[in-house]
Design a protein around this motif. Structure first.
Motif, mmCIF file in Angstrom:
data_model
loop_
_atom_site.group_PDB
_atom_site.id
_atom_site.type_symbol
_atom_site.label_atom_id
_atom_site.label_comp_id
_atom_site.label_asym_id
_atom_site.label_seq_id
_atom_site.Cartn_x
_atom_site.Cartn_y
_atom_site.Cartn_z
ATOM 1 N N UNK A 188 4.698 4.668 -7.825
ATOM 2 C CA UNK A 188 4.376 3.830 -7.370
ATOM 3 C C UNK A 188 4.229 2.409 -8.248
ATOM 4 N N UNK A 189 5.845 1.314 -7.557
ATOM 5 C CA UNK A 189 5.387 0.330 -8.073
ATOM 6 C C UNK A 189 4.295 -0.412 -7.780
ATOM 7 N N UNK A 190 3.937 -0.599 -6.748
ATOM 8 C CA UNK A 190 2.968 -1.915 -5.814
ATOM 9 C C UNK A 190 1.783 -1.523 -6.003
ATOM 10 N N UNK B 198 0.337 -4.117 -8.754
ATOM 11 C CA UNK B 198 -0.876 -5.200 -8.228
ATOM 12 C C UNK B 198 -2.196 -5.684 -9.695
ATOM 13 N N UNK B 199 -1.733 -3.857 -10.155
ATOM 14 C CA UNK B 199 -2.694 -4.264 -11.889
ATOM 15 C C UNK B 199 -2.239 -5.181 -12.290
ATOM 16 N N UNK C 46 -7.866 -14.790 -2.968
ATOM 17 C CA UNK C 46 -7.103 -13.525 -2.253
ATOM 18 C C UNK C 46 -5.440 -12.879 -2.451
ATOM 19 N N UNK C 47 -5.363 -11.368 -3.035
ATOM 20 C CA UNK C 47 -4.249 -10.996 -2.977
ATOM 21 C C UNK C 47 -3.818 -10.358 -1.476
ATOM 22 N N UNK D 184 -6.499 3.157 -4.078
ATOM 23 C CA UNK D 184 -7.462 3.145 -5.268
ATOM 24 C C UNK D 184 -7.649 1.815 -5.559
ATOM 25 N N UNK D 185 -6.402 1.533 -5.808
ATOM 26 C CA UNK D 185 -5.737 0.353 -6.319
ATOM 27 C C UNK D 185 -7.049 -0.691 -5.435
#
Ligand code: SF4
Length: 424
Positions: A195-197, A201-202, A213-214, A230-231
């Motif tokens: 779940x690298x992305x 993001x975290x 903005x991302x 969820x993130x």
């Protein structure tokens, strides 16, 4: 390349005749793009001034460097996409001594990625918006796609390098970071990160909590995980925008494409995302006229697009790409049928797009101001729904500053763009 050149004392000029070096960054992944690149290179070669250098860089040259040199006799340098960081060195070599033919900077090994960082910021900047590359290359097996042949397999950049670059971008005044890779959801797989992305993001949220903005581009269907959703839902700075190229909606076509063919998953995931992220804007792309695409397969795609009501849809007419698995499929769809299907799909989507845009009239949105049309007296901006270069504009009236995010009220809607006034 622009940043490396600037660091070495070069500056950009608008007038081609005044440039010492002309660099064309080519695209080579579909025939239309290749034709466009050849046309531009040939035009520039024909107008080359004495002493001027012409360099062909990018994907076309990576795969077809020798052909580029043959078809564009005036070209001085050939720079592969995986050797972009050699640009200053290549110009230096070209200037140092006369060269009878072009100089090549291409990696010999098809799997060697040009990922050496060389203390270089890898982001591409346009005002307050930046693209940040998190990985390069692709290991997916899509039968129509030549990108793995050009770019090699997927290589993720180390997380700490990406985060350091994000910090640097923030310090330079960037307000929007657009994450790119051939497949962003694959980020970290080669580094053994699950779940690298979502994980990355975290990391962004911790390191640059003040980045407005991302945006996530190029998510591969099947790998948009619950954790990723969820993130996205937990952190306001991660935009409720997802670009997820689906390519088709009929399982048989998808199987021939060697793409994820589980449409239940697609439908479930889209509903889940829309439940958790009520303002979500989804962009996707489709290919029409894939080998063997029957009327029934196309109708399934048409019905799916009509029912799903995507915010943004891009459609390509299939073209065979040399060396890809789809070459062996045969059963091509005639050009006029491809065009007919393309027109049908796009005109149907245009009315959906217009309806969705109309639903924003009267609403307030935040818009990143990126330019100004002096003649019309309006500013050009983008909301969270608009990725740079590919989606629409919000045309804003008011006295505004370029590079700022401002609140606007939407006053009108067109199929792709909106009009608005600045709210003070
Ligand atoms: S995931 Fe994208 S880049 Fe990779 S092979 Fe498929 S279409 Fe090409």
């Amino acid at each position: 390349m622009a940043q490396l050149l600037q660091r070495d004392g070069y500056r950009q000029v608008r007038n081609l005749l005044k440039a010492d070096v002309l660099i064309v960054n080519t695209c080579g992944f579909i025939s239309q793009a290749r034709e466009e690149a050849y046309t531009v290179l040939q035009e520039l070669a024909a107008q080359k001034q004495p002493g001027q250098l012409l360099i062909a860089a990018g994907c076309l040259t990576q795969r077809y460097g020798v052909q580029v040199a043959q078809q564009v006799p005036g070209v001085d340098g050939i720079l592969g996409t995986r050797r972009w960081m050699d640009i200053v060195e290549l110009i230096g070599q070209l200037r140092a001594s006369p060269h009878p033919g072009p100089l090549y900077h291409l990696p010999d090994d098809a799997l060697t990625m040009g990922m050496d960082e060389k203390d270089t910021l890898r982001a591409s900047l346009a005002g307050a918006s930046a693209y940040l590359k998190i990985a390069d290359g692709c290991h997916r097996p899509c039968a129509f796609c030549s990108i793995p042949l050009i770019k090699g397999t997927a290589v993720s950049r180390p997380k700490e390098v990406i985060l350091a670059e994000a910090r640097q971008l923030r310090d330079m005044g960037v307000r929007e970071i657009n994450l790119i890779a051939q497949d962003t959801t694959d980020y970290g797989y080669d580094l053994g990160i699950k779940d690298g992305l979502a994980d990355l993001l975290e990391g962004f949220v911790k390191v640059i909590p003040d980045m407005d903005w991302i945006r996530i581009l190029y998510a591969y269907p099947g790998y948009v995980t619950d954790r990723l959703i969820d993130v996205m839902a937990t952190h306001a700075q991660i935009l409720p925008y997802l670009d997820m190229p689906l390519q088709h909606a009929h399982p048989d076509t998808l199987k021939r494409m060697r793409r994820p063919a589980n449409m239940d998953w697609v439908n479930r995931t889209i509903s889940k995302m829309r439940n958790v992220l009520p303002n979500l804007a989804i962009r996707t792309t489709f290919i029409v006229g894939y080998p063997g695409e029957t009327e029934e397969e196309f109708e399934t795609l048409f019905d799916f697009v009509q029912a799903t009501r995507f915010d943004r849809v891009g459609t390509f007419q299939f073209s065979f790409e040399p060396g890809t698995a789809s070459e062996s499929l045969g059963d091509p769809v005639p050009q006029e049928i491809k065009e007919y299907r393309y027109d049908r799909l796009m005109s149907m989507q245009q009315s959906i797009s217009l309806q969705i845009n109309q639903s924003f009239v009267g609403q307030q949105l935040d818009v990143l101001i990126e330019g100004r049309d002096r003649k019309k007296g309006i500013f050009l901006g983008r909301s969270y729904r608009d990725a740079p270069e590919i989606d629409g504009w919000v045309f804003v009236e008011g006295k505004l500053e370029i590079g700022k995010i401002v609140p606007v009220r939407i006053t009108g809607a067109m199929a792709y763009d909106l009009t608005a006034v600045h709210i003070k």
